[in-house]
Design an enzyme around this catalytic site. Structure first.
Site, PDB file in Angstrom:
ATOM      1  N   ASP A 186      47.618  22.366   3.284  1.00  0.00           N
ATOM      2  CA  ASP A 186      47.966  23.787   3.161  1.00  0.00           C
ATOM      3  C   ASP A 186      47.571  24.578   4.408  1.00  0.00           C
ATOM      4  O   ASP A 186      46.597  24.232   5.093  1.00  0.00           O
ATOM      5  CB  ASP A 186      47.235  24.348   1.928  1.00  0.00           C
ATOM      6  CG  ASP A 186      47.833  25.669   1.463  1.00  0.00           C
ATOM      7  OD1 ASP A 186      48.928  26.037   1.938  1.00  0.00           O
ATOM      8  OD2 ASP A 186      47.196  26.334   0.631  1.00  0.00           O
ATOM      9  N   HIS A 227      54.562  23.798  10.540  1.00  0.00           N
ATOM     10  CA  HIS A 227      54.930  22.532   9.881  1.00  0.00           C
ATOM     11  C   HIS A 227      55.034  21.399  10.904  1.00  0.00           C
ATOM     12  O   HIS A 227      54.629  20.274  10.635  1.00  0.00           O
ATOM     13  CB  HIS A 227      56.244  22.691   9.116  1.00  0.00           C
ATOM     14  CG  HIS A 227      56.168  23.674   7.974  1.00  0.00           C
ATOM     15  ND1 HIS A 227      55.124  23.689   7.079  1.00  0.00           N
ATOM     16  CD2 HIS A 227      57.003  24.674   7.595  1.00  0.00           C
ATOM     17  CE1 HIS A 227      55.310  24.649   6.182  1.00  0.00           C
ATOM     18  NE2 HIS A 227      56.445  25.271   6.486  1.00  0.00           N
ATOM     19  N   LEU A 245      46.551   0.193   4.187  1.00  0.00           N
ATOM     20  CA  LEU A 245      46.585   1.504   3.525  1.00  0.00           C
ATOM     21  C   LEU A 245      47.910   1.721   2.786  1.00  0.00           C
ATOM     22  O   LEU A 245      48.974   1.405   3.325  1.00  0.00           O
ATOM     23  CB  LEU A 245      46.436   2.610   4.593  1.00  0.00           C
ATOM     24  CG  LEU A 245      46.610   4.042   4.098  1.00  0.00           C
ATOM     25  CD1 LEU A 245      45.356   4.504   3.349  1.00  0.00           C
ATOM     26  CD2 LEU A 245      46.889   4.988   5.267  1.00  0.00           C
TER      27      LEU A 245
HETATM   28  C1  FPP Z   1      51.775  24.101   3.073  1.00  0.00           C
HETATM   29  O1  FPP Z   1      51.663  25.061   4.088  1.00  0.00           O
HETATM   30  C2  FPP Z   1      52.491  22.957   3.553  1.00  0.00           C
HETATM   31  C3  FPP Z   1      53.708  22.567   3.094  1.00  0.00           C
HETATM   32  C4  FPP Z   1      54.445  23.279   2.032  1.00  0.00           C
HETATM   33  C5  FPP Z   1      54.380  21.420   3.621  1.00  0.00           C
HETATM   34  C6  FPP Z   1      53.503  20.376   4.239  1.00  0.00           C
HETATM   35  C7  FPP Z   1      54.269  19.731   5.298  1.00  0.00           C
HETATM   36  C8  FPP Z   1      53.782  19.184   6.419  1.00  0.00           C
HETATM   37  C9  FPP Z   1      52.346  19.036   6.712  1.00  0.00           C
HETATM   38  C10 FPP Z   1      54.669  18.717   7.457  1.00  0.00           C
HETATM   39  C11 FPP Z   1      55.765  17.911   6.941  1.00  0.00           C
HETATM   40  C12 FPP Z   1      55.390  16.530   6.662  1.00  0.00           C
HETATM   41  C13 FPP Z   1      56.236  15.731   6.065  1.00  0.00           C
HETATM   42  C14 FPP Z   1      55.955  14.298   5.911  1.00  0.00           C
HETATM   43  C15 FPP Z   1      57.481  16.288   5.528  1.00  0.00           C
HETATM   44  P1  FPP Z   1      52.275  26.491   3.823  1.00  0.00           P
HETATM   45  O2  FPP Z   1      53.604  26.554   4.467  1.00  0.00           O
HETATM   46  O3  FPP Z   1      52.295  26.788   2.359  1.00  0.00           O
HETATM   47  O4  FPP Z   1      51.251  27.389   4.550  1.00  0.00           O
HETATM   48  P2  FPP Z   1      50.853  28.882   4.162  1.00  0.00           P
HETATM   49  O5  FPP Z   1      50.227  28.818   2.808  1.00  0.00           O
HETATM   50  O6  FPP Z   1      49.886  29.249   5.231  1.00  0.00           O
HETATM   51  O7  FPP Z   1      52.104  29.685   4.198  1.00  0.00           O
END
Ligand code: FPP
Length: 262
Positions: free
Chosen positions: A36, A53, A147
């Site tokens: 997150d 991302h 893993l």
């Molecule tokens: C949360 O951050 C993260 C996500 C919803 C997506 C996680 C994705 C990645 C780490 C990269 C993609 C990896 C793959 C394998 C697809 P947020 O966007 O909710 O952050 P915020 O809460 O600060 O807005």
């Protein structure tokens, strides 16, 4: 690190490496990660959210490498939740694209590092080419014994449990399962995570402290570590620190202390 904590749900048949070396003391067998804070990391730097991302994928690579080095056997990453469809279309397509790129660029390396890839979540609403890539990643790495990287994509725990209940109901209706055979193990064996031990440790970055529909059944006795950093900042030291914190915990699974047996 402290003594080996108890791990995994009773009655779960693991599908991991057979004859694998015993787990080092204090190292969790299975770690779940809620990645997150990508958006906040980016906006606080006047960057578009998608940049968060993209940097998140780099952090994911560091996390997988660190998990292997530390000796974690299962790593489940929450990369797209069933609720993430409510985001702007441009962000959704960026996340879909990042998963495709991750599979395209990293699959060979993961395979040569003996990593087994497993995908959990609903596939019906995903594009055909993405589904093919997911199938291919699982097929290529099926026999790997290192893993296990479990990618939760279009995943939601409530739907997973509801689908498992539907399967059980269908089996009872068909006469292949008795009502009294609907047990914890029977339901657990019909979840997407069947064969995977329950997570010992769940890490969430960004300072938020909630599960957000991630592995709710499986996390019944997980330890939680909430880190104040955003996901793009995650590295080996962050994972090691969380594992060290986990090793200090006294897991009792509803019983008395595991350390003294008293
Ligand atoms: C949360 O951050 C993260 C996500 C919803 C997506 C996680 C994705 C990645 C780490 C990269 C993609 C990896 C793959 C394998 C697809 P947020 O966007 O909710 O952050 P915020 O809460 O600060 O807005």
């Amino acid at each position: 690190m402290g003594e080996r904590p108890m791990s995994r749900a009773e009655g779960v048949q693991e599908d991991g490496p057979t004859g694998a070396a015993p787990q080092a003391a204090g190292v969790p067998v299975h770690v779940g990660v809620i990645m997150d804070g990508n958006g906040r990391w980016a906006t606080s730097r006047n960057l578009p959210r998608v940049e968060g991302h993209r940097r998140g994928v780099e952090a994911l690579r560091r996390c997988v490498r660190a998990a292997r080095e530390i000796g974690i056997r299962y790593l489940t990453i929450y990369s797209f939740s069933s609720e993430n469809w409510s985001r702007p279309v441009s962000e959704i397509s960026e996340l879909m694209g990042l998963l495709k790129r991750f599979l395209r660029h990293d699959l060979a390396e993961l395979h040569s590092a003996n990593v087994k890839v497993r995908i959990i979540g609903e596939r019906t609403s995903l594009s055909r080419d993405l589904c093919l890539m997911l199938d291919e990643a699982e097929a290529l790495t099926r026999d790997n014994t290192g893993l296990t990287l479990v990618v939760a994509f279009n995943y939601g725990s409530r739907q997973e449990i509801a689908s498992a209940a539907q399967r059980l109901a269908a089996e009872v209706a068909a006469g292949t399962l008795k009502l009294e055979d609907i047990t914890i193990e029977a339901l657990g064996g019909r979840l997407d995570t069947a064969g995977i031990p329950d997570p010992d440790l769940i890490i969430r970055t960004s300072g938020e402290q909630r599960l957000s529909n991630f592995l709710m059944w499986q996390a019944a006795y997980s330890e939680f570590v909430f880190l104040p950093i955003h996901w793009p900042e995650f590295d080996h030291a962050a994972l090691l620190g969380a594992v060290q914190e986990y090793a200090r915990r006294d897991r009792r699974f509803g019983g008395l202390t595991a350390r003294t047996g008293s």
